[in-house]
Design a protein around this motif. Structure first.
Motif, mmCIF file in Angstrom:
data_model
loop_
_atom_site.group_PDB
_atom_site.id
_atom_site.type_symbol
_atom_site.label_atom_id
_atom_site.label_comp_id
_atom_site.label_asym_id
_atom_site.label_seq_id
_atom_site.Cartn_x
_atom_site.Cartn_y
_atom_site.Cartn_z
ATOM 1 N N GLU A 20 9.333 7.669 -11.769
ATOM 2 C CA GLU A 20 10.079 7.417 -10.544
ATOM 3 C C GLU A 20 9.353 6.270 -10.069
ATOM 4 O O GLU A 20 8.380 5.596 -10.303
ATOM 5 C CB GLU A 20 9.687 8.489 -9.448
ATOM 6 C CG GLU A 20 10.303 9.881 -9.987
ATOM 7 C CD GLU A 20 9.938 11.026 -9.005
ATOM 8 O OE1 GLU A 20 9.210 10.750 -8.046
ATOM 9 O OE2 GLU A 20 10.385 12.090 -9.243
ATOM 10 N N PRO A 21 10.127 5.165 -9.413
ATOM 11 C CA PRO A 21 9.673 3.979 -8.663
ATOM 12 C C PRO A 21 8.671 4.306 -7.744
ATOM 13 O O PRO A 21 8.673 5.264 -7.051
ATOM 14 C CB PRO A 21 10.959 3.401 -8.143
ATOM 15 C CG PRO A 21 11.789 4.582 -7.986
ATOM 16 C CD PRO A 21 11.575 5.608 -9.041
ATOM 17 N N GLU A 22 7.719 3.291 -7.624
ATOM 18 C CA GLU A 22 6.707 3.520 -6.779
ATOM 19 C C GLU A 22 7.467 3.219 -5.040
ATOM 20 O O GLU A 22 8.064 2.282 -5.206
ATOM 21 C CB GLU A 22 5.374 2.508 -6.873
ATOM 22 C CG GLU A 22 4.756 2.734 -8.411
ATOM 23 C CD GLU A 22 3.659 1.930 -8.682
ATOM 24 O OE1 GLU A 22 3.360 1.132 -7.563
ATOM 25 O OE2 GLU A 22 3.205 1.846 -9.700
ATOM 26 N N PRO A 23 6.909 3.887 -4.338
ATOM 27 C CA PRO A 23 7.331 3.693 -2.973
ATOM 28 C C PRO A 23 6.730 2.163 -2.049
ATOM 29 O O PRO A 23 7.606 1.545 -1.639
ATOM 30 C CB PRO A 23 6.989 4.793 -2.119
ATOM 31 C CG PRO A 23 5.753 5.263 -2.785
ATOM 32 C CD PRO A 23 6.071 5.162 -4.439
ATOM 33 N N ALA A 24 5.825 2.069 -2.422
ATOM 34 C CA ALA A 24 5.300 0.607 -1.853
ATOM 35 C C ALA A 24 4.762 -0.219 -3.068
ATOM 36 O O ALA A 24 3.537 -0.184 -3.282
ATOM 37 C CB ALA A 24 3.952 0.950 -1.020
ATOM 38 N N GLN A 25 5.559 -1.027 -3.625
ATOM 39 C CA GLN A 25 5.094 -2.017 -4.718
ATOM 40 C C GLN A 25 4.857 -3.097 -4.163
ATOM 41 O O GLN A 25 5.062 -3.679 -3.081
ATOM 42 C CB GLN A 25 6.441 -2.121 -5.526
ATOM 43 C CG GLN A 25 7.066 -0.969 -6.251
ATOM 44 C CD GLN A 25 8.225 -1.311 -6.803
ATOM 45 O OE1 GLN A 25 8.900 -2.506 -6.874
ATOM 46 N NE2 GLN A 25 8.983 -0.345 -7.756
ATOM 47 N N SER A 26 3.890 -3.680 -4.917
ATOM 48 C CA SER A 26 3.177 -4.899 -4.540
ATOM 49 C C SER A 26 3.322 -5.952 -5.701
ATOM 50 O O SER A 26 3.114 -5.458 -6.854
ATOM 51 C CB SER A 26 1.613 -4.724 -4.060
ATOM 52 O OG SER A 26 1.008 -4.534 -5.281
ATOM 53 N N ALA A 28 5.222 -9.800 -7.124
ATOM 54 C CA ALA A 28 6.244 -10.843 -6.841
ATOM 55 C C ALA A 28 7.673 -10.119 -6.438
ATOM 56 O O ALA A 28 8.144 -10.776 -5.808
ATOM 57 C CB ALA A 28 6.321 -11.799 -8.266
ATOM 58 N N GLY A 29 7.874 -9.161 -7.475
ATOM 59 C CA GLY A 29 9.248 -8.356 -6.941
ATOM 60 C C GLY A 29 9.400 -7.833 -5.585
ATOM 61 O O GLY A 29 10.477 -8.159 -5.002
ATOM 62 N N ALA A 30 8.149 -7.275 -5.018
ATOM 63 C CA ALA A 30 8.347 -6.917 -3.717
ATOM 64 C C ALA A 30 8.267 -8.175 -2.873
ATOM 65 O O ALA A 30 9.169 -8.115 -1.749
ATOM 66 C CB ALA A 30 7.046 -5.935 -3.263
ATOM 67 N N ARG A 31 7.516 -9.079 -2.915
ATOM 68 C CA ARG A 31 7.633 -10.422 -1.863
ATOM 69 C C ARG A 31 9.071 -10.803 -2.112
ATOM 70 O O ARG A 31 9.612 -11.327 -1.082
ATOM 71 C CB ARG A 31 6.645 -11.294 -2.367
ATOM 72 C CG ARG A 31 5.141 -10.798 -2.132
ATOM 73 C CD ARG A 31 4.139 -11.899 -2.319
ATOM 74 N NE ARG A 31 4.226 -12.529 -3.432
ATOM 75 C CZ ARG A 31 3.394 -11.805 -4.494
ATOM 76 N NH1 ARG A 31 2.438 -11.003 -4.166
ATOM 77 N NH2 ARG A 31 3.257 -12.609 -5.814
ATOM 78 N N LEU A 32 9.655 -10.909 -3.307
ATOM 79 C CA LEU A 32 10.939 -11.761 -3.321
ATOM 80 C C LEU A 32 12.060 -10.748 -2.744
ATOM 81 O O LEU A 32 13.016 -11.305 -2.005
ATOM 82 C CB LEU A 32 11.603 -11.692 -4.920
ATOM 83 C CG LEU A 32 12.754 -12.480 -5.156
ATOM 84 C CD1 LEU A 32 12.912 -13.865 -4.600
ATOM 85 C CD2 LEU A 32 13.272 -12.422 -6.755
ATOM 86 N N THR A 36 14.278 -12.084 0.553
ATOM 87 C CA THR A 36 15.801 -11.786 0.523
ATOM 88 C C THR A 36 16.287 -11.176 1.740
ATOM 89 O O THR A 36 16.940 -11.342 2.492
ATOM 90 C CB THR A 36 16.090 -11.228 -0.688
ATOM 91 O OG1 THR A 36 15.674 -11.812 -1.722
ATOM 92 C CG2 THR A 36 17.608 -11.269 -0.828
ATOM 93 N N GLU A 37 15.452 -9.876 2.010
ATOM 94 C CA GLU A 37 15.834 -9.041 3.031
ATOM 95 C C GLU A 37 15.836 -9.833 4.520
ATOM 96 O O GLU A 37 16.494 -9.951 5.393
ATOM 97 C CB GLU A 37 15.086 -7.910 3.175
ATOM 98 C CG GLU A 37 15.407 -6.956 2.152
ATOM 99 C CD GLU A 37 14.747 -5.753 2.032
ATOM 100 O OE1 GLU A 37 13.590 -5.421 2.930
ATOM 101 O OE2 GLU A 37 14.740 -4.967 1.205
#
Length: 96
Positions: A20-26, A28-32, A36-37
């Protein structure tokens, strides 16, 4: 219940959280994703202010500020895109 079935069910339950994906990822992907949001939110706010100004619900100063923020966001996105394309082209030129 068969012992093998119980063991398989227990192992499946133990491995399931790993897929399952982690709810609070840290990273480059999370920052990107956050950038974007934020970009999309800035454009939405600019559009809402522009529509409100057309109907007379927003003052001209708010419209100018929203348009300036939208313009800055678009320029930033274009700059980032250009740098990514430039880096990609540089990678393509590298000898293997």
């Amino acid at each position: 219940m068969d012992v093998r079935t119980a063991l398989a069910a227990r192992e499946y339950a133990a491995l399931r959280p790993a897929t399952e994906p982690e709810p609070a990822q840290s990273g480059a992907g999370a920052r990107l994703r956050a950038a974007t949001e934020d970009f999309a939110q800035t454009l939405r706010e600019g559009e809402e202010t522009a529509m409100a100004a057309m109907t007379g619900d927003a003052d001209p100063h708010a419209l100018v500020m929203a348009l300036a923020q939208s313009e800055l966001a678009v320029q930033t996105a274009v700059s980032v895109r250009d740098k990514v394309v430039e880096a990609y082209q540089e990678i393509l030129r590298m000898p293997v």
